[in-house]
Design a protein around this motif. Structure first.
Motif, PDB file in Angstrom:
ATOM      1  N   THR A  12       0.830  -1.204   0.000  1.00 50.16           N
ATOM      2  CA  THR A  12       0.000   0.000   0.000  1.00 50.16           C
ATOM      3  C   THR A  12       0.862   1.251   0.000  1.00 50.16           C
ATOM      4  O   THR A  12       0.606   2.196  -0.767  1.00 50.16           O
ATOM      5  CB  THR A  12      -0.945   0.005   1.220  1.00 50.16           C
ATOM      6  N   ALA A  13       1.914   1.273   0.809  1.00 52.71           N
ATOM      7  CA  ALA A  13       2.810   2.434   0.855  1.00 52.71           C
ATOM      8  C   ALA A  13       3.507   2.644  -0.493  1.00 52.71           C
ATOM      9  O   ALA A  13       3.617   3.778  -0.977  1.00 52.71           O
ATOM     10  CB  ALA A  13       3.843   2.257   1.969  1.00 52.71           C
ATOM     11  N   VAL A  14       3.964   1.547  -1.110  1.00 56.41           N
ATOM     12  CA  VAL A  14       4.619   1.633  -2.423  1.00 56.41           C
ATOM     13  C   VAL A  14       3.639   2.195  -3.451  1.00 56.41           C
ATOM     14  O   VAL A  14       3.977   3.107  -4.219  1.00 56.41           O
ATOM     15  CB  VAL A  14       5.141   0.252  -2.870  1.00 56.41           C
ATOM     16  N   LEU A  15       2.428   1.652  -3.481  1.00 57.01           N
ATOM     17  CA  LEU A  15       1.439   2.109  -4.460  1.00 57.01           C
ATOM     18  C   LEU A  15       1.050   3.562  -4.224  1.00 57.01           C
ATOM     19  O   LEU A  15       0.860   4.325  -5.182  1.00 57.01           O
ATOM     20  CB  LEU A  15       0.208   1.209  -4.439  1.00 57.01           C
ATOM     21  N   ASP A  16       0.950   3.963  -2.962  1.00 54.33           N
ATOM     22  CA  ASP A  16       0.647   5.364  -2.670  1.00 54.33           C
ATOM     23  C   ASP A  16       1.737   6.281  -3.228  1.00 54.33           C
ATOM     24  O   ASP A  16       1.440   7.311  -3.842  1.00 54.33           O
ATOM     25  CB  ASP A  16       0.505   5.587  -1.158  1.00 54.33           C
ATOM     26  N   ARG A  17       3.012   5.903  -3.039  1.00 51.19           N
ATOM     27  CA  ARG A  17       4.119   6.723  -3.556  1.00 51.19           C
ATOM     28  C   ARG A  17       4.104   6.764  -5.076  1.00 51.19           C
ATOM     29  O   ARG A  17       4.277   7.824  -5.689  1.00 51.19           O
ATOM     30  CB  ARG A  17       5.464   6.191  -3.061  1.00 51.19           C
ATOM     31  N   LEU A  18       3.892   5.601  -5.714  1.00 53.67           N
ATOM     32  CA  LEU A  18       3.872   5.547  -7.176  1.00 53.67           C
ATOM     33  C   LEU A  18       2.697   6.338  -7.745  1.00 53.67           C
ATOM     34  O   LEU A  18       2.814   6.981  -8.791  1.00 53.67           O
ATOM     35  CB  LEU A  18       3.828   4.098  -7.662  1.00 53.67           C
ATOM     36  N   GLU A  19       1.572   6.300  -7.051  1.00 53.07           N
ATOM     37  CA  GLU A  19       0.411   7.047  -7.511  1.00 53.07           C
ATOM     38  C   GLU A  19       0.647   8.558  -7.364  1.00 53.07           C
ATOM     39  O   GLU A  19       0.372   9.328  -8.292  1.00 53.07           O
ATOM     40  CB  GLU A  19      -0.826   6.619  -6.724  1.00 53.07           C
ATOM     41  N   ARG A  20       1.193   8.977  -6.220  1.00 52.50           N
ATOM     42  CA  ARG A  20       1.497  10.401  -6.014  1.00 52.50           C
ATOM     43  C   ARG A  20       2.495  10.913  -7.042  1.00 52.50           C
ATOM     44  O   ARG A  20       2.416  12.052  -7.491  1.00 52.50           O
ATOM     45  CB  ARG A  20       2.051  10.644  -4.604  1.00 52.50           C
ATOM     46  N   ALA A  21       3.447  10.058  -7.441  1.00 55.29           N
ATOM     47  CA  ALA A  21       4.466  10.450  -8.421  1.00 55.29           C
ATOM     48  C   ALA A  21       3.928  10.404  -9.853  1.00 55.29           C
ATOM     49  O   ALA A  21       4.626  10.804 -10.785  1.00 55.29           O
ATOM     50  CB  ALA A  21       5.692   9.547  -8.287  1.00 55.29           C
ATOM     51  N   GLY A  22       2.694   9.917 -10.028  1.00 56.78           N
ATOM     52  CA  GLY A  22       2.087   9.891 -11.352  1.00 56.78           C
ATOM     53  C   GLY A  22       2.473   8.703 -12.209  1.00 56.78           C
ATOM     54  O   GLY A  22       2.257   8.716 -13.420  1.00 56.78           O
ATOM     55  N   HIS A  23       3.018   7.652 -11.606  1.00 53.02           N
ATOM     56  CA  HIS A  23       3.452   6.488 -12.378  1.00 53.02           C
ATOM     57  C   HIS A  23       2.350   5.448 -12.580  1.00 53.02           C
ATOM     58  O   HIS A  23       2.338   4.756 -13.594  1.00 53.02           O
ATOM     59  CB  HIS A  23       4.652   5.805 -11.705  1.00 53.02           C
ATOM     60  N   HIS A  82      -1.966   4.114 -11.567  1.00 49.70           N
ATOM     61  CA  HIS A  82      -3.275   4.407 -11.006  1.00 49.70           C
ATOM     62  C   HIS A  82      -3.961   3.082 -10.703  1.00 49.70           C
ATOM     63  O   HIS A  82      -3.657   2.054 -11.303  1.00 49.70           O
ATOM     64  CB  HIS A  82      -4.123   5.292 -11.935  1.00 49.70           C
ATOM     65  N   ARG A  83      -4.856   3.118  -9.729  1.00 50.56           N
ATOM     66  CA  ARG A  83      -5.608   1.937  -9.327  1.00 50.56           C
ATOM     67  C   ARG A  83      -7.037   2.059  -9.851  1.00 50.56           C
ATOM     68  O   ARG A  83      -7.574   3.153  -9.918  1.00 50.56           O
ATOM     69  CB  ARG A  83      -5.627   1.818  -7.794  1.00 50.56           C
TER      70      ARG A  83
END
Length: 150
Positions: A67-78, A80-81
């Motif tokens: 979850t933490a990894v996905l949150d960082r990747l989503e914030r960085a724009g890489h 989406h879920r």
């Protein structure tokens, strides 16, 4: 070529690729694990994409860490879920189309190096290297899975 020298060359290649990944992570404000997750998302068929559970299995992380990894990747724009249309409880992770530009800019010189080196070899030699790399990747992935489950 001696077996030891061959192994040393493979280790060197793996190390350089790993260091490039770390450099990309640093330049993008990500963790090295984030880059591994991003690569797993890129390898997944889209659709449907990979699930967070699939990432957990692939990377050997806890649910909270995924979850933490996905949150960082989503914030960085890489990435989406999205929710599965048939089963709204199921979440899939997809590579964000705009992120291709970010990674493309960073890894374009790597692609240029690859093209330059590949051009030094005949097509049948490249085919042999492709077959070798494919088999090595398959074998190492199987070894990793065995070690994680056993």
């Amino acid at each position: 070529m001696a077996q030891r020298e061959f192994a040393r060359l493979l280790q060197g290649l793996a190390s350089e690729m790993n260091l490039l990944g770390h450099d990309f992570a640093d330049a993008s404000g990500l963790h090295a694990t984030d880059v591994q997750a991003l690569l797993a998302v890129l390898r997944a068929p889209d659709p449907p994409g990979i699930t967070p559970g699939g990432l957990r299995t692939e990377l050997g992380l806890t649910s909270g860490a995924v979850t933490a990894v996905l949150d960082r990747l989503e914030r960085a724009g890489h990435v989406h879920r999205s929710r599965d249309e048939a089963d709204r409880r199921q979440v899939h992770v997809h590579y964000h189309p705009g992120a291709a530009r970010i990674a493309g800019e960073w890894f374009a010189p790597v692609a240029e190096c690859t093209d330059r080196v590949r051009a030094e070899f005949a097509p049948e030699q490249v085919a042999t290297v492709v077959r070798f790399l494919t088999r090595m990747t398959e074998e190492l992935a199987e070894l990793r899975r065995e070690r994680r489950t056993g």
